[in-house]
Every structure is written in structure tokens, then in C-alpha cells.
Scaffold this motif. Structure first.
Motif, PDB file in Angstrom:
ATOM      1  N   MET A  40       1.029  -1.189   0.132  1.00 48.31           N
ATOM      2  CA  MET A  40       0.088   0.108  -0.147  1.00 48.31           C
ATOM      3  C   MET A  40       0.740   1.233  -0.055  1.00 48.31           C
ATOM      4  SD  MET A  40      -3.195  -0.937   0.312  1.00 48.31           S
ATOM      5  CE  MET A  40      -4.195   0.228   0.856  1.00 48.31           C
ATOM      6  N   PHE A  41       0.391   2.182  -0.778  1.00 52.49           N
ATOM      7  CA  PHE A  41       1.210   3.498  -0.540  1.00 52.49           C
ATOM      8  C   PHE A  41      -0.106   4.653  -0.709  1.00 52.49           C
ATOM      9  CE2 PHE A  41       1.294   1.346  -4.855  1.00 52.49           C
ATOM     10  CZ  PHE A  41       0.242   2.334  -5.494  1.00 52.49           C
ATOM     11  N   LYS A  42       0.540   5.832  -0.267  1.00 49.08           N
ATOM     12  CA  LYS A  42      -0.248   7.209  -0.312  1.00 49.08           C
ATOM     13  C   LYS A  42      -0.247   7.739  -1.592  1.00 49.08           C
ATOM     14  CE  LYS A  42      -0.620   8.426   4.762  1.00 49.08           C
ATOM     15  NZ  LYS A  42      -0.255   9.674   5.457  1.00 49.08           N
ATOM     16  N   VAL A  43      -1.508   8.248  -1.983  1.00 48.22           N
ATOM     17  CA  VAL A  43      -1.370   8.785  -3.456  1.00 48.22           C
ATOM     18  C   VAL A  43      -2.187  10.311  -3.052  1.00 48.22           C
ATOM     19  CG1 VAL A  43      -2.372   8.936  -5.540  1.00 48.22           C
ATOM     20  CG2 VAL A  43      -1.502   6.878  -4.635  1.00 48.22           C
ATOM     21  N   LYS A  81       8.845   4.614  -2.694  1.00 48.13           N
ATOM     22  CA  LYS A  81       8.287   3.518  -2.954  1.00 48.13           C
ATOM     23  C   LYS A  81       8.426   2.691  -4.334  1.00 48.13           C
ATOM     24  CE  LYS A  81       5.560   3.453   0.849  1.00 48.13           C
ATOM     25  NZ  LYS A  81       5.722   1.988   1.792  1.00 48.13           N
ATOM     26  N   VAL A  82       9.108   3.616  -5.212  1.00 43.77           N
ATOM     27  CA  VAL A  82       9.361   3.243  -6.470  1.00 43.77           C
ATOM     28  C   VAL A  82      10.674   2.192  -6.700  1.00 43.77           C
ATOM     29  CG1 VAL A  82       9.534   3.675  -9.013  1.00 43.77           C
ATOM     30  CG2 VAL A  82       8.165   5.218  -7.438  1.00 43.77           C
ATOM     31  N   LYS A  83      10.556   1.087  -6.069  1.00 41.21           N
ATOM     32  CA  LYS A  83      11.654   0.243  -5.763  1.00 41.21           C
ATOM     33  C   LYS A  83      12.232  -0.387  -6.870  1.00 41.21           C
ATOM     34  CE  LYS A  83      11.385   0.494  -1.187  1.00 41.21           C
ATOM     35  NZ  LYS A  83      12.486   1.148  -0.442  1.00 41.21           N
ATOM     36  N   ALA A  84      11.453  -0.719  -7.926  1.00 39.18           N
ATOM     37  CA  ALA A  84      11.796  -1.625  -9.093  1.00 39.18           C
ATOM     38  C   ALA A  84      11.487  -0.940 -10.285  1.00 39.18           C
ATOM     39  CB  ALA A  84      11.475  -3.035  -9.028  1.00 39.18           C
ATOM     40  N   PHE A  85      12.536  -0.425 -11.156  1.00 36.74           N
ATOM     41  CA  PHE A  85      12.108   0.179 -12.550  1.00 36.74           C
ATOM     42  C   PHE A  85      13.030  -0.259 -13.442  1.00 36.74           C
ATOM     43  CE2 PHE A  85      14.635   2.848  -9.763  1.00 36.74           C
ATOM     44  CZ  PHE A  85      15.621   3.390 -10.639  1.00 36.74           C
ATOM     45  N   LEU A 111       9.877  14.917 -31.015  1.00 40.50           N
ATOM     46  CA  LEU A 111      10.698  14.979 -29.786  1.00 40.50           C
ATOM     47  C   LEU A 111      11.175  13.500 -29.455  1.00 40.50           C
ATOM     48  CD1 LEU A 111       7.910  16.552 -27.399  1.00 40.50           C
ATOM     49  CD2 LEU A 111       9.953  17.630 -28.684  1.00 40.50           C
ATOM     50  N   LYS A 112      12.128  13.249 -28.146  1.00 40.75           N
ATOM     51  CA  LYS A 112      12.527  11.878 -28.074  1.00 40.75           C
ATOM     52  C   LYS A 112      12.047  11.572 -26.819  1.00 40.75           C
ATOM     53  CE  LYS A 112      16.742  13.195 -30.198  1.00 40.75           C
ATOM     54  NZ  LYS A 112      18.285  13.630 -30.296  1.00 40.75           N
ATOM     55  N   ARG A 113      11.361  10.402 -26.791  1.00 40.99           N
ATOM     56  CA  ARG A 113      10.403   9.563 -25.749  1.00 40.99           C
ATOM     57  C   ARG A 113      11.531   8.397 -25.099  1.00 40.99           C
ATOM     58  NH1 ARG A 113       4.387   7.879 -27.187  1.00 40.99           N
ATOM     59  NH2 ARG A 113       4.308  10.416 -27.363  1.00 40.99           N
ATOM     60  N   ILE A 114      11.481   8.656 -24.094  1.00 38.33           N
ATOM     61  CA  ILE A 114      12.048   7.278 -23.199  1.00 38.33           C
ATOM     62  C   ILE A 114      10.872   6.526 -22.527  1.00 38.33           C
ATOM     63  CG2 ILE A 114      13.509   6.714 -21.177  1.00 38.33           C
ATOM     64  CD1 ILE A 114      15.225   9.118 -21.925  1.00 38.33           C
ATOM     65  N   TYR A 115      10.786   5.358 -22.773  1.00 34.30           N
ATOM     66  CA  TYR A 115       9.808   4.571 -22.201  1.00 34.30           C
ATOM     67  C   TYR A 115      10.463   3.529 -20.908  1.00 34.30           C
ATOM     68  CZ  TYR A 115       6.669   4.574 -26.162  1.00 34.30           C
ATOM     69  OH  TYR A 115       5.679   5.063 -27.169  1.00 34.30           O
ATOM     70  N   GLY A 116       9.627   3.195 -20.109  1.00 34.43           N
ATOM     71  CA  GLY A 116       9.896   2.666 -19.014  1.00 34.43           C
ATOM     72  C   GLY A 116       9.027   1.848 -18.158  1.00 34.43           C
ATOM     73  N   THR A 117       9.135   1.138 -17.267  1.00 38.04           N
ATOM     74  CA  THR A 117       8.007   0.598 -16.297  1.00 38.04           C
ATOM     75  C   THR A 117       8.517   0.236 -14.986  1.00 38.04           C
ATOM     76  OG1 THR A 117       6.689  -1.399 -16.404  1.00 38.04           O
ATOM     77  CG2 THR A 117       8.919  -1.996 -16.703  1.00 38.04           C
ATOM     78  N   SER A 118       7.587   0.046 -13.953  1.00 37.18           N
ATOM     79  CA  SER A 118       7.905   0.161 -12.563  1.00 37.18           C
ATOM     80  C   SER A 118       6.819  -0.641 -12.053  1.00 37.18           C
ATOM     81  CB  SER A 118       8.167   1.475 -12.163  1.00 37.18           C
ATOM     82  OG  SER A 118       6.839   2.168 -12.261  1.00 37.18           O
ATOM     83  N   PHE A 119       7.665  -1.256 -10.587  1.00 36.50           N
ATOM     84  CA  PHE A 119       6.683  -2.261  -9.849  1.00 36.50           C
ATOM     85  C   PHE A 119       7.232  -2.091  -8.309  1.00 36.50           C
ATOM     86  CE2 PHE A 119       6.698  -4.041 -14.022  1.00 36.50           C
ATOM     87  CZ  PHE A 119       5.419  -4.714 -14.129  1.00 36.50           C
ATOM     88  N   PRO A 120       6.214  -2.247  -7.431  1.00 37.69           N
ATOM     89  CA  PRO A 120       6.871  -2.266  -6.043  1.00 37.69           C
ATOM     90  C   PRO A 120       8.094  -2.900  -5.700  1.00 37.69           C
ATOM     91  CG  PRO A 120       4.388  -2.272  -6.221  1.00 37.69           C
ATOM     92  CD  PRO A 120       4.938  -2.564  -7.606  1.00 37.69           C
ATOM     93  N   LYS A 121       8.149  -4.430  -6.450  1.00 34.72           N
ATOM     94  CA  LYS A 121       8.949  -5.287  -6.060  1.00 34.72           C
ATOM     95  C   LYS A 121       9.926  -5.776  -7.192  1.00 34.72           C
ATOM     96  CE  LYS A 121       5.824  -7.476  -2.598  1.00 34.72           C
ATOM     97  NZ  LYS A 121       5.069  -8.852  -2.269  1.00 34.72           N
TER      98      LYS A 121
END
Length: 600
Positions: free
Chosen positions: A1-4, A145-149, A168-178
Motif C-alpha cells: 500500500m502507498f499514499k497517493v 516506494k518506486v523500488k523496481a524500475f 521529440l525524443k521519448r523514453i519508455y520505462g516500467t516500474s513495480f513495487p518489487k
């Protein structure tokens, strides 16, 4: 859980398992990316950085190349920002202060966005340490909280999606809590790359593209063309069984036709226009983006009665849409494509049953080809805050949308509602599907049109002797054939079911002496409608088998002296491996049954 933190400043505990939670989490990751880029390369200008289905991206204006080495540096800086546990603070500024702030920071794209906001609109920023970004949120309350990206790639993207603007130049990424969740996702991505039709379809010689022909204009090679031919024949035969009448209409028309239908006013940007629009006496033509106004002419050829309805017209239609270059992708999104198009004119009393039958046909097609497990339903409505995009009154739209919702509920469909995705002439049910990379596209549509029949004067004489306008249902049964082929390649990793495989049987003679027997087998199979090829190369049979397996051929028949003497074949199946020795008649019966049943 995390605060938003939400746009209104309120905070709430959320979970990554929810759609809203993932969006806030990954939106925060995009800001961490932007902060890292600005720390390392202060001269870079910021554009936008939203969350998307499988991650996030951020668009930058920069002359530098975001090479793998640069991305690695950015990732390391992102890691530092996460460890710093920087709080994200929501800030509201008056318009003049917001402009002054972005002028001071020399962020021209943010300034343009602020100036485009309506007067009186609340202007919000999110601040994390030295970094501040124009943004409505939502965001996590801290970077920690953004532990894994992982930064997953780069691409070009026009500012605001318009080719008239700067690239423009776009950088893609993804992220997960673990970290474990990230590793699992990256494994799936690597598996998806192996199934990507844009790569696999070319390797299997299904299609190719040529720069000097143009983007979004694929060349279907013999194998890809054969699969689409098989699908078209299957669809047209099934539609005929369900009471459709086949039409064949022009690929272009004068703009007079599109002015009547409304496409000229509401869809011209998406059309290829031919002719000089400046000359008063010159005829202006346009390639058709859809077939409906053409098929309406069949209805209009003579007076119709309620006894004629429903009238169901179908056509394998080649269409042309001027998609932006940034949207092109293999066979998924192209500028010329072929579609299983159809239109039904019906009375109000017939509308629900006809609509239900269209969905039944679409689901039958999806089940048969094996795509039914991968779809979802979207009820696409008009946008009441953007009425100029549509024809008809608010009352008409609400009435027809309520009718469509009632039909969907009667059918027991699970669907989500989406404003602003309707056609300009009516609401629609979109059958959505995701490709291997998780990007969602529309595969099949069923639309209720309550206006174009009146625009074209498509009347019928009802049982009370009065002339009335029918409802029109616009529908596809298997959607765009090119897109369907792409999705089938990805679904089956190129190993299409035998009934759809462009080559169903590969005959592999052991030595030259069996060439004549192999040719005899090929002819015997072809007489029964089985698509067979002979591999006459002077190679070892093990090599030939491996090649046939790489080509995803369902069956391989190895023939040597013993098989020729006994008039048999040694059978290898793509799925089951070695099936032993069979008579040609027994093998043919086996594969014919598989084809007849359309086994998957």
C-alpha cells in the motif's frame, strides 16, 4: 500500500493491484525519470510524461542521443532519487505566477500548455526536491516506494501527436513495487518479442514493407496472402449462411458523397483526397475510409418496404485511412487495409435482435480462429462536452445510447463505458484486443447509426403505409484482416492451425530417387485441397525437418525407398512429433478431418 495525492490535494491509501494505483505509481516513476534527466542534462526541455498500460514514458526535446549507455546513467540517477525518499509536494499557482515559473526555468512546452488552459483553470505543479513539473497528478507522496524500475526503450514522438510539430525524443520505462515483479514482467516482454508479428511475420515470409512504397502500406507475400484469402472465404461463406447479400463498390468517390454522409466535415483529416480542391470546376475525389455510403446506394436503388427488412449487405472492403506516421506498426495499424464490412437496415423492432446477431457472428469468428480468450468489450459513447465532433442532437444521442446499453445488458455482456470513442454518427460496441506488447486496439465494431439513413433519404414503407427511416447497424465480423493476421501470428507464435496454415504439408524425400514419388504424393494431396510442398534440396533429412519446423508447417512426410515400395509415408507432426508410418489415404483422412473441424 502507498499514499497517493490526487488533483484536489486529498491523499488516499492505494494498492498497486488497482488500475488507479498503478497509474499513480507509474506517473510518479515518470517524474523520477524526468528529474534524473534534468539532473544529468540540464539543457533538455520537458514535454509530457504520463503513465501507460505497461509503464510510463516521458518526452524530451534534446539534440543528444539517448543511447543505451545514456539510459544506464539515467537509471542509476533514478535509483539515487528513489533512495533519497524525496517527498512530492502539490503546489497551486495563479496563472501569471505559473507562467513566470516556467519562463524562469526555460520550459517552452510547459508554457504552451499553461497558455492553452482556460482562464480561471486551477494550475497545479508537483515538486520533488529541486525538480518541479506542471502536472495535475495523481502521484505518490514520496519517491521511496518506486523500488523496481527499468527503462525499456526510446522512440521519436511528435509534440502533441502532430506531424506539423517538432519531433521529440521519448523514453519508455516500467516500474513495480518489487524487484521480483519487475523481473517477471521483463521475462514476459522477452517472450513477447519472440512472438511479435512485426519480426516473426517477416521471418515467416508473411509480409514485407518497402520504404519507397510508403509507411503503413505492407506487401502481403504469398503465405500471408493465402492466410487472408482463407479467412475471407470463410467469413463470406458464413455471412451468406446468415442472410447477407454481397456487394462490390468503388474504392473512391467524389467528395459530394462524403458531404452527404458527413465524413467530409467530420473525418476529412483521416482521408486521402485526390484532386484540386482549389479549382472551382475541378472534381475532387477521395479514397474511401469506409463502405457505408456506397452500400447505402444499393438500398436506394428502389423503393423498400418493411417486408424487405432487415436487409443485410456485406463486402470484403479495401479501405484507406490517413493515419499519422507515429501510429504505424507492422500489420496492426496501416493506411490501406481490408475489412469484413457489413451494414444492416432494420426497423426499430428488429434492432435488438440484429445487434445481438452481429455480436454472435463476431464471437463465432473469434472462437473459430482462437482469439476469443483475449478480448474485452467497450461501449463507446459520444462526448457531450465536444458536440461539434458529432451529428445529431443531445436528446437523440442519449436515447440511442440508452437503447444500446439496454441491448448490451440484455445480452449479459461485461463492458466498460468510454466517452468520446463513438463514431460521429452513433455509439458503438468495440471488441478490444491486446497485442503481445499489451497495447490495446479495436478488432471488431458493431455500431448503431440513427442518422445517416435520413441524410441519404433511405426510407421504407411501413405496415401503416407511412414512409420511415430505418436504423442502420454498421458492423465487422472479423475486423481488419491485416490486423487479424498479425494477432494470429502472435497468438500462435507463427504456428497457425492446420486449416489456416499457408503450407499444410511438407514432403521430404530422403534421396533424389524418391523425387518422383514425392511429386506423386503432392499431386494426390492437392487434388483433395491440401496445400503441400516438396523439399527437393540436396540436404540431409534432419536439416529439412528442422527447416520445416522453423517454417511452422503442421505436418512433414518423410519418404524413402521403403515408403515408396509400400506406398506409405512416415509422418511427423508439428505438435506430437513422430506419428509413425501411415498410408497416404489414412494421413489424408486425418488432416482433412482436422481442417474440416478447424482444430486449433
Amino acid at each position: 500500500m502507498f499514499k497517493v495525492t490526487w488533483k484536489d490535494g486529498n491523499t488516499e491509501l492505494m494498492d498497486f493491484d488497482t488500475e488507479e494505483g498503478r497509474a499513480a505509481f507509474r506517473h510518479t516513476a515518470s517524474h523520477i525519470l524526468a528529474q534524473a534527466v534534468k539532473r544529468l542534462y540540464p539543457e533538455v526541455k520537458l514535454a509530457i510524461g504520463p503513465s501507460i498500460d505497461n509503464g510510463f514514458y516521458y518526452d524530451f526535446d534534446s539534440d543528444m542521443s539517448f543511447s543505451p549507455e545514456v539510459l544506464q546513467n539515467i537509471e542509476e540517477e533514478m535509483g539515487k532519487i528513489v533512495k533519497e525518499a524525496i517527498p512530492l509536494e502539490r503546489i497551486v499557482l495563479p496563472r501569471d505566477e505559473a507562467i513566470a515559473l516556467m519562463e524562469e526555468r526555460n520550459e517552452p512546452y510547459k508554457l504552451e500548455m499553461i497558455r492553452d488552459l482556460p482562464e480561471g483553470e486551477e494550475i497545479t505543479f508537483f515538486k520533488q526536491g529541486e525538480f518541479i513539473d506542471l502536472c495535475a497528478g495523481p502521484h505518490l507522496t514520496s519517491t521511496e516506494k518506486v523500488k523496481a524500475f527499468k527503462l525499456t526503450g526510446t522512440a521519436g514522438a511528435y509534440w502533441r501527436g502532430s506531424e506539423k510539430n517538432k519531433m521529440l525524443k521519448r523514453i519508455y520505462g516500467t516500474s513495480f513495487p518489487k524487484k521480483s515483479e519487475l523481473e517477471e514482467y521483463l521475462t514476459r516482454v522477452e517472450e513477447a518479442k519472440l512472438r511479435d508479428h512485426n519480426k516473426l511475420g517477416r521471418e515467416l515470409e508473411m509480409f514485407t514493407t518497402v520504404d519507397y512504397i510508403g509507411q503503413g502500406l505492407p506487401i502481403l507475400m504469398p503465405k500471408g496472402a493465402k492466410v487472408i484469402q482463407l479467412l475471407q472465404r470463410f467469413v463470406e461463406d458464413e455471412e451468406e449462411r446468415r442472410g447477407y447479400q454481397l456487394t462490390k463498390t468503388p474504392l473512391m468517390a467524389k467528395n459530394d458523397l462524403y458531404k452527404i454522409s458527413g465524413h467530409w466535415d467530420h473525418y476529412r483529416e483521416g482521408m486521402f483526397v485526390i484532386g484540386n480542391t482549389e479549382k472551382e470546376d475541378g472534381e475532387v475525389f477521395a479514397l474511401r475510409p469506409m463502405t457505408c455510403p456506397f452500400q447505402f446506394q444499393v438500398y436506394l436503388a428502389k423503393q423498400r418496404s418493411y417486408r424487405d427488412l432487415p436487409m443485410r449487405f456485406n463486402e470484403t472492403s479495401t479501405l484507406f485511412r490517413n493515419e499519422s506516421s507515429g501510429e504505424m506498426h507492422g500489420l496492426i495499424r496501416v493506411r490501406q487495409f481490408t475489412i469484413s464490412e457489413g451494414h444492416i437496415a432494420c426497423t426499430p423492432d428488429q434492432l435488438e435482435q440484429e445487434f445481438a446477431d452481429c455480436i454472435d457472428l463476431a464471437n463465432f469468428m473469434l472462437r473459430t480462429v482462437g482469439l476469443d480468450d483475449d478480448v474485452s468489450y467497450r461501449f463507446s459513447k459520444w462526448d457531450p462536452n465536444n458536440k461539434e465532433k458529432y451529428i445529431g442532437t443531445e436528446q437523440q444521442w442519449e436515447e440511442v445510447q440508452n437503447r444500446m446499453r439496454q441491448i448490451l445488458d440484455h445480452l449479459g455482456l461485461e463492458y466498460k463505458e468510454e466517452e468520446g470513442e463513438a463514431a460521429f454518427y452513433g455509439p458503438k460496441l468495440d471488441i478490444q484486443i491486446k497485442n503481445v506488447h499489451g497495447k490495446e486496439d479495436t478488432l471488431i465494431t458493431v455500431q448503431i447509426d440513427f442518422q445517416l439513413s435520413e441524410k441519404f433519404g433511405m426510407q421504407y414503407v411501413d405496415s401503416d403505409g407511412q414512409k420511415k427511416f430505418p436504423y442502420v447497424i454498421h458492423r465487422t465480423s472479423i475486423g481488419c484482416y491485416e490486423r487479424t493476421l498479425a494477432l494470429l501470428i502472435e497468438k500462435y507464435a507463427g504456428a497457425l492451425p492446420a486449416w489456416l496454415a499457408p503450407v499444410q504439408v511438407k514432403i521430404l524425400p530422403l534421396v533424389d530417387k524418391q523425387h518422383a514419388y514425392a511429386a506423386e504424393i503432392k499431386k494426390a494431396l492437392q487434388r483433395q485441397g491440401i496445400r503441400a510442398e516438396v523439399d527437393l534440396r540436396n540436404e540431409k533429412v534432419g536439416y529439412k525437418i528442422r527447416e520445416a519446423q522453423m517454417e511452422k508447417v503442421p505436418y512433414m512426410l518423410v519418404v524413402g525407398a521403403k515408403e515408396e515400395e509400400n506406398k506409405t509415408v512416415s509422418v511427423r507432426a508439428r505438435k506430437q512429433g513422430d506419428l509413425g508410418v501411415l498410408t497416404l489415404e489414412d494421413f489424408a483422412a486425418r488432416i482433412m478431418e482436422e481442417i474440416k473441424n478447424k482444430d486449433k
